[in-house]
Motif scaffolding. Structure first.
Motif, PDB file in Angstrom:
ATOM      1  N   VAL A  40    -117.937  31.794 -52.100  1.00 24.27           N
ATOM      2  CA  VAL A  40    -117.397  30.443 -52.097  1.00 24.27           C
ATOM      3  C   VAL A  40    -116.343  30.281 -51.003  1.00 24.27           C
ATOM      4  O   VAL A  40    -116.167  29.196 -50.444  1.00 24.27           O
ATOM      5  N   MET A  41    -115.651  31.353 -50.671  1.00 23.71           N
ATOM      6  CA  MET A  41    -114.677  31.282 -49.578  1.00 23.71           C
ATOM      7  C   MET A  41    -115.378  31.017 -48.248  1.00 23.71           C
ATOM      8  O   MET A  41    -114.888  30.245 -47.420  1.00 23.71           O
ATOM      9  N   GLY A  70    -110.499  27.155 -48.297  1.00 22.29           N
ATOM     10  CA  GLY A  70    -110.967  28.020 -49.378  1.00 22.29           C
ATOM     11  C   GLY A  70    -110.217  29.326 -49.475  1.00 22.29           C
ATOM     12  O   GLY A  70    -110.442  30.108 -50.416  1.00 22.29           O
ATOM     13  N   LYS A  99    -108.353  25.098 -55.994  1.00 23.52           N
ATOM     14  CA  LYS A  99    -109.578  25.826 -55.656  1.00 23.52           C
ATOM     15  C   LYS A  99    -109.253  27.148 -54.979  1.00 23.52           C
ATOM     16  O   LYS A  99    -109.871  28.185 -55.283  1.00 23.52           O
ATOM     17  N   ASN A 103    -110.217  30.952 -56.061  1.00 24.34           N
ATOM     18  CA  ASN A 103    -110.907  31.856 -55.144  1.00 24.34           C
ATOM     19  C   ASN A 103    -110.174  33.177 -54.981  1.00 24.34           C
ATOM     20  O   ASN A 103    -110.800  34.243 -54.839  1.00 24.34           O
TER      21      ASN A 103
END
Length: 322
Positions: A40-41, A70, A99, A103
């Motif tokens: 996701v990063m 991110g 978010k 992360n």
């Protein structure tokens, strides 16, 4: 709604629903031993280059990262610092901070060495940084400053200069344009927020950094980034945007101008062991010497038959003089 509010709303959207195509890194992600990056990063790495220059960093430094996204580059900086709150990650958008925090918890599950406490997340604005003056060794931003209009860009650079300790380093990755962008596109606030219409030319951008008080600038990389398509944007011709990576040092601007290293090199091949230009530059025979742009210009003006001064490569790896 102001252009900064529109930018805020865009990055709120992409925090809640990642958009991998919003920006694109133009160089492959560099691997580090023992570092695993959550997927996701990567999806949320809304940059146009890299600000983490691995050969420059050490564990005794404090890093200020503006525009956390991110969290990928904040994580990479923490890989080197590995101290509590040694990376201060600032973002204007609360949803992006939430978010990024999630992360970093994922990153801690994947990396035994990493503690989310290494990174201090702070809500704040690049135009009024929530840090004390001369409190950080390194400051960094990736594809953020091109969004700002001229007066705000000056303020953001001045704020970075204020936050850095004397001799500190500003790491920038940002988009620049190879030709002037029409004013009607510059006034399109959504395009500006997407890093597509606010870019300055190379010289305009460098001049802004010098104007903020940075006395030495190293151009680490300059390469193609995006195209403003003449069909999509009703232009007479395509406009190439480039990704510019540089390091600016907080030292005084010399009386004869800042030292900007852009890959120019001088080679002396005469009969003597070295050449002395009388201005503090001793050039060993047959040994390439990187020089700053003002020194390159002065040496070219000599028209010396035993000197060759190469053109800028816009890639500087160190070892030069000014």
């Amino acid at each position: 709604m102001s252009y900064l509010d529109i930018t805020h709303e865009l990055y709120k959207e992409v925090a809640l629903t990642p958009q991998p195509g919003l920006c694109c890194i133009t160089s492959p992600e560099k691997s580090l031993p023992g570092l695993t990056v959550p997927d996701v990063m990567r999806e949320m790495n809304y940059g146009c280059g890299a600000t983490v220059h691995f050969g420059d960093l050490n564990s005794k430094e404090t890093v200020l990262y503006v525009g956390v996204g991110g969290g990928l580059e904040a994580l990479q900086f923490a890989y080197f610092t590995r101290q509590p709150q040694s990376v201060i990650a600032v973002d204007r958008v609360p949803e992006m901070l939430i978010k990024a925090q999630a992360n970093f918890k994922l990153a801690a599950d994947l990396n035994k060495w990493f503690n989310p406490d290494f990174i201090k997340l702070v809500q704040g604005d690049a135009l009024n940084l929530p840090v004390e003056s001369e409190s950080v060794d390194v400051a960094a931003q990736n594809c953020l400053f091109n969004i700002f209009k001229e007066n705000d860009l000056t303020k953001a650079l001045t704020e970075m200069h204020r936050a850095l300790k004397p001799g500190g380093r500003l790491y920038i990755a940002d988009s620049i344009t190879t030709q002037q962008i029409p004013e009607r596109l510059r006034q399109d606030e959504r395009l500006r927020a997407m890093c597509l219409s606010g870019a300055l030319t190379y010289q305009q951008y460098v001049d802004k950094i010098i104007g903020a008080g940075f006395g030495t600038i190293e151009i680490r990389s300059r390469r193609p980034f995006r195209i403003l398509d003449k069909r999509r944007y009703q232009l007479p011709e395509n406009i190439l945007l480039e990704s510019l990576e540089l390091v600016a040092y907080k030292n005084p601007v010399p009386n004869d101008g800042a030292c900007v290293f852009a890959g120019e090199t001088v080679i002396y091949f005469g009969s003597e062991d070295f050449y002395d230009d009388g201005k503090g530059h001793t050039i060993q025979r047959d040994i390439p010497l990187p020089v700053c742009q003002k020194t390159a210009q002065n040496l070219r003006a000599l028209n010396h038959e035993d000197l060759v001064i190469t053109e800028p490569t816009f890639h500087y790896a160190g070892g030069g003089c000014c």
